[in-house]
Design a protein around this motif. Sequence first.
Motif, PDB file in Angstrom:
ATOM      1  N   ARG A 195     -14.253  -4.229   1.289  1.00 29.59           N
ATOM      2  CA  ARG A 195     -16.267  -4.645   1.020  1.00 29.59           C
ATOM      3  C   ARG A 195     -15.434  -5.252  -0.728  1.00 29.59           C
ATOM      4  O   ARG A 195     -16.191  -6.119  -0.997  1.00 29.59           O
ATOM      5  CB  ARG A 195     -16.526  -2.984   0.550  1.00 29.59           C
ATOM      6  N   ARG A 196     -14.712  -4.978  -1.241  1.00 33.58           N
ATOM      7  CA  ARG A 196     -14.298  -5.260  -2.693  1.00 33.58           C
ATOM      8  C   ARG A 196     -14.179  -6.743  -2.509  1.00 33.58           C
ATOM      9  O   ARG A 196     -14.245  -7.700  -3.672  1.00 33.58           O
ATOM     10  CB  ARG A 196     -13.586  -4.070  -3.338  1.00 33.58           C
ATOM     11  N   ILE A 197     -13.157  -7.208  -1.658  1.00 34.77           N
ATOM     12  CA  ILE A 197     -12.466  -8.590  -1.588  1.00 34.77           C
ATOM     13  C   ILE A 197     -13.879  -9.758  -0.988  1.00 34.77           C
ATOM     14  O   ILE A 197     -14.291 -10.631  -1.201  1.00 34.77           O
ATOM     15  CB  ILE A 197     -11.223  -7.938  -0.370  1.00 34.77           C
ATOM     16  N   GLU A 198     -14.839  -9.123  -0.115  1.00 33.78           N
ATOM     17  CA  GLU A 198     -15.989  -9.584   0.261  1.00 33.78           C
ATOM     18  C   GLU A 198     -17.025 -10.111  -0.986  1.00 33.78           C
ATOM     19  O   GLU A 198     -17.176 -10.738  -1.047  1.00 33.78           O
ATOM     20  CB  GLU A 198     -16.864  -9.368   1.404  1.00 33.78           C
ATOM     21  N   ARG A 199     -17.480  -8.733  -1.868  1.00 36.48           N
ATOM     22  CA  ARG A 199     -17.444  -9.220  -2.902  1.00 36.48           C
ATOM     23  C   ARG A 199     -17.221 -10.658  -3.939  1.00 36.48           C
ATOM     24  O   ARG A 199     -17.708 -11.278  -4.322  1.00 36.48           O
ATOM     25  CB  ARG A 199     -18.000  -8.085  -3.677  1.00 36.48           C
ATOM     26  N   LYS A 200     -15.325 -10.220  -3.877  1.00 34.26           N
ATOM     27  CA  LYS A 200     -14.183 -10.765  -5.048  1.00 34.26           C
ATOM     28  C   LYS A 200     -14.901 -12.559  -4.682  1.00 34.26           C
ATOM     29  O   LYS A 200     -14.318 -13.495  -5.109  1.00 34.26           O
ATOM     30  CB  LYS A 200     -13.383 -10.550  -5.348  1.00 34.26           C
ATOM     31  N   LEU A 201     -15.065 -12.044  -3.139  1.00 37.49           N
ATOM     32  CA  LEU A 201     -14.935 -13.646  -2.471  1.00 37.49           C
ATOM     33  C   LEU A 201     -16.396 -14.531  -3.044  1.00 37.49           C
ATOM     34  O   LEU A 201     -16.093 -16.034  -2.629  1.00 37.49           O
ATOM     35  CB  LEU A 201     -15.089 -13.501  -0.939  1.00 37.49           C
ATOM     36  N   VAL A 202     -17.310 -14.247  -3.736  1.00 34.47           N
ATOM     37  CA  VAL A 202     -18.286 -15.079  -4.391  1.00 34.47           C
ATOM     38  C   VAL A 202     -17.841 -14.644  -5.833  1.00 34.47           C
ATOM     39  O   VAL A 202     -18.577 -15.558  -6.043  1.00 34.47           O
ATOM     40  CB  VAL A 202     -19.479 -14.314  -4.104  1.00 34.47           C
ATOM     41  N   GLU A 203     -17.449 -13.395  -6.738  1.00 37.57           N
ATOM     42  CA  GLU A 203     -17.519 -13.121  -8.369  1.00 37.57           C
ATOM     43  C   GLU A 203     -16.641 -14.031  -8.221  1.00 37.57           C
ATOM     44  O   GLU A 203     -16.953 -14.564 -10.027  1.00 37.57           O
ATOM     45  CB  GLU A 203     -18.080 -12.141  -7.864  1.00 37.57           C
ATOM     46  N   ASP A 204     -15.479 -14.073  -7.738  1.00 39.70           N
ATOM     47  CA  ASP A 204     -14.082 -14.553  -8.613  1.00 39.70           C
ATOM     48  C   ASP A 204     -13.444 -15.293  -8.329  1.00 39.70           C
ATOM     49  O   ASP A 204     -13.499 -15.810  -6.736  1.00 39.70           O
ATOM     50  CB  ASP A 204     -12.935 -12.721  -8.249  1.00 39.70           C
ATOM     51  N   VAL A 205     -13.074 -16.107  -9.475  1.00 37.20           N
ATOM     52  CA  VAL A 205     -12.950 -17.573  -9.188  1.00 37.20           C
ATOM     53  C   VAL A 205     -11.345 -17.811  -8.505  1.00 37.20           C
ATOM     54  O   VAL A 205     -11.099 -18.201  -7.801  1.00 37.20           O
ATOM     55  CB  VAL A 205     -12.901 -18.246 -10.138  1.00 37.20           C
ATOM     56  N   ALA A 206     -10.974 -16.536  -9.139  1.00 33.90           N
ATOM     57  CA  ALA A 206      -9.058 -16.594  -7.782  1.00 33.90           C
ATOM     58  C   ALA A 206      -9.626 -16.635  -5.943  1.00 33.90           C
ATOM     59  O   ALA A 206      -9.325 -17.476  -5.913  1.00 33.90           O
ATOM     60  CB  ALA A 206      -8.138 -15.881  -8.566  1.00 33.90           C
ATOM     61  N   TYR A 207     -10.662 -16.104  -5.854  1.00 33.69           N
ATOM     62  CA  TYR A 207     -10.169 -15.327  -4.803  1.00 33.69           C
ATOM     63  C   TYR A 207     -11.489 -16.749  -3.879  1.00 33.69           C
ATOM     64  O   TYR A 207     -11.708 -16.817  -2.857  1.00 33.69           O
ATOM     65  CB  TYR A 207     -11.539 -14.628  -4.402  1.00 33.69           C
TER      66      TYR A 207
ATOM     67  N   THR B  65     -16.737 -18.044   2.725  1.00 33.15           N
ATOM     68  CA  THR B  65     -16.663 -16.203   2.772  1.00 33.15           C
ATOM     69  C   THR B  65     -16.583 -15.186   4.062  1.00 33.15           C
ATOM     70  O   THR B  65     -17.777 -14.896   4.512  1.00 33.15           O
ATOM     71  CB  THR B  65     -17.820 -15.867   1.928  1.00 33.15           C
ATOM     72  N   PRO B  66     -15.755 -15.015   3.886  1.00 34.32           N
ATOM     73  CA  PRO B  66     -15.550 -13.860   5.870  1.00 34.32           C
ATOM     74  C   PRO B  66     -15.750 -12.355   5.071  1.00 34.32           C
ATOM     75  O   PRO B  66     -15.694 -12.221   3.630  1.00 34.32           O
ATOM     76  CB  PRO B  66     -13.797 -14.227   5.611  1.00 34.32           C
ATOM     77  N   ASP B  67     -16.906 -11.737   5.644  1.00 28.05           N
ATOM     78  CA  ASP B  67     -16.963 -10.600   5.481  1.00 28.05           C
ATOM     79  C   ASP B  67     -16.535  -9.708   6.091  1.00 28.05           C
ATOM     80  O   ASP B  67     -15.333  -9.830   6.221  1.00 28.05           O
ATOM     81  CB  ASP B  67     -18.227 -10.746   6.139  1.00 28.05           C
ATOM     82  N   HIS B  68     -16.559  -8.333   4.359  1.00 27.15           N
ATOM     83  CA  HIS B  68     -15.642  -7.257   5.204  1.00 27.15           C
ATOM     84  C   HIS B  68     -15.189  -6.825   6.482  1.00 27.15           C
ATOM     85  O   HIS B  68     -13.493  -6.590   7.102  1.00 27.15           O
ATOM     86  CB  HIS B  68     -16.172  -5.823   4.410  1.00 27.15           C
ATOM     87  N   ALA B  69     -16.396  -7.098   7.694  1.00 30.09           N
ATOM     88  CA  ALA B  69     -15.286  -6.382   9.089  1.00 30.09           C
ATOM     89  C   ALA B  69     -15.101  -7.786   9.358  1.00 30.09           C
ATOM     90  O   ALA B  69     -13.932  -6.858  10.496  1.00 30.09           O
ATOM     91  CB  ALA B  69     -17.129  -6.624   9.632  1.00 30.09           C
ATOM     92  N   THR B  70     -14.960  -8.980   9.290  1.00 32.92           N
ATOM     93  CA  THR B  70     -14.199  -9.725   9.492  1.00 32.92           C
ATOM     94  C   THR B  70     -12.547  -9.714   8.803  1.00 32.92           C
ATOM     95  O   THR B  70     -11.832 -10.047   9.713  1.00 32.92           O
ATOM     96  CB  THR B  70     -14.562 -11.185   9.030  1.00 32.92           C
TER      97      THR B  70
END
Length: 549
Positions: free
Chosen positions: A97-109, A117-122
């Motif tokens: 879930r945090r990785i999912e959020r970082k895929l939107v907020e974190d430039v490196a991700y 933006t794959p979701d946390h379930a994926t």
Amino acid sequence: MNGVPAWVCGGVAGEWVMAVNVRSGDLDQLFLMPPSVRDWLPEDHLAFFVLDTVAELDLTAFYASYPADGRGGAVYDPALMLGVLLYAYCTGERSSRRIERKLVEDVAYRVLAVNQTPDHATLARFRSRHQEAIAALFGQVLGLCVKAGIVDAGMIAIDGTKIAADASFFANRSREDLAAEILDEAEQTDAAEDALFGDRRGDELPAAWSGGRDRRERIRAALDELEREKARDYESRVAERERKEAASGKQLTGPKPRPDTARRAKPRRANTTDPHSRIIPNTGRGAMQGYNAQTAATAGGQIVVAAEVTVTTNDQPHFVPMATAVTENLADAGHDEPVGTFVADAGYWTAANGTADVGAEVLIATKKPADHRAERPDDHKLSVLAKVNRGELSQRKAGEILGVSYTWVGDMTKRYFGKDGPRAGRAAEPTPAEWLPVIERLNRGEINKREAAGELMVSGTRINSMLAHVRGEAVEPSIARAVMDEKLAEPRGSALYAQRQHTIEPVFGNIKGNLGYRRFTRRGLDAVQSEWRLICAAHNLLKLRTAGA
């Protein structure tokens, strides 16, 4: 326009002055040219190193799990998903879930995922679906380290660390508890569901019933694990008996092991959340529900060359398997030089480990034999014990006089007073120089085992181990310990062993302290094994990046 300076002016008493030179910013300004995500990070950023590493890996196993006919919905590129996962583990992040959020907020991700933006379930399904392929990445990353020339196998340190499972200590149940309290309740729930909902699908159940079937599956898995543990106990007893019979050349007396006669002081318990996890003593911190993560690392650079997860607290059974895994992993990674020395602490010491043929020198700190014999009582205690022996004092009254338990009084009275008069106990274990001549006489048939045990004042079991050594059937522990102590006392051996702590402990410090991996996030031995190897692969990647800087 972005990037064009704007002159901000102000006037004082009719006089215009230049103020501040600022860059204007307009959130609504559109890009004049298609942007490249590569421009968002500096060239030496960890994200680009991870992308370059993924490009060097063989991802055939990942792609092979998907249909090759092009049918079905589109999936995220496994290379993209793996890049995100590796970067997350390299930076201490495992929550989907945090990785999912970082895929939107974190430039490196966003760079790693190319703005997808794959979701946390994926993300969670990818990690579960490809757990074997992810575990195999450890070997590929080790191969990259070998190619970079940062793997020196001159000295390999082996050690284990306790890592908590994703399960509660209080979720352990005995077989009786599982069967009588939980499983019965689960069956009642099944009956209630069947009566209420009939044959409708499970996803039509209301929220109040959700999760029940999954819990019952875990309970049944816990029961299965208890059965497997019982079977392994039986098999190990049979194997040990066969080994002893083969060594002695004759059948052992006494009853043979049976599958239904596993004797234990306490009933076995299994965890209903993670049935494979165990209650493991944690030095100085009580106990934890977790696993024993075995690791082998090089002295130069602290590169992990073997990573395995076990459910046993004792490290002794894992020395030879870990040494074998190191040799195989290095060979698969293309490392041509053999291992020079394997080093381990006293937790791995056994005579068999100390003399094992693992293709390299072995240095293991020895455990000094515990002397369970009590020191000889002083004259006052002996006089009290003599009165007990003559029937003048009860054991309980003598215990009150001496300030000890009555059981101690009974044991000491038997030890020092018998029908044949006072007896003296051995102050220490006999040295090889003492017992070898006696056992050689025993081997020649000049004396029997009872006479040898009386002369050396040791048990019959010790006589058997000494005799096996003289006959060349096994290495007597005291001999192996003396040889190992001599090796460790030599300047070279002492210097090599001194490197152990500075070799393996920094690995655990980085994994637990810097990256924060003190608990597994997955459940089940196979899943935990995959996660541990991924963690160690991330550790090696960070070492590889630093070495190439």
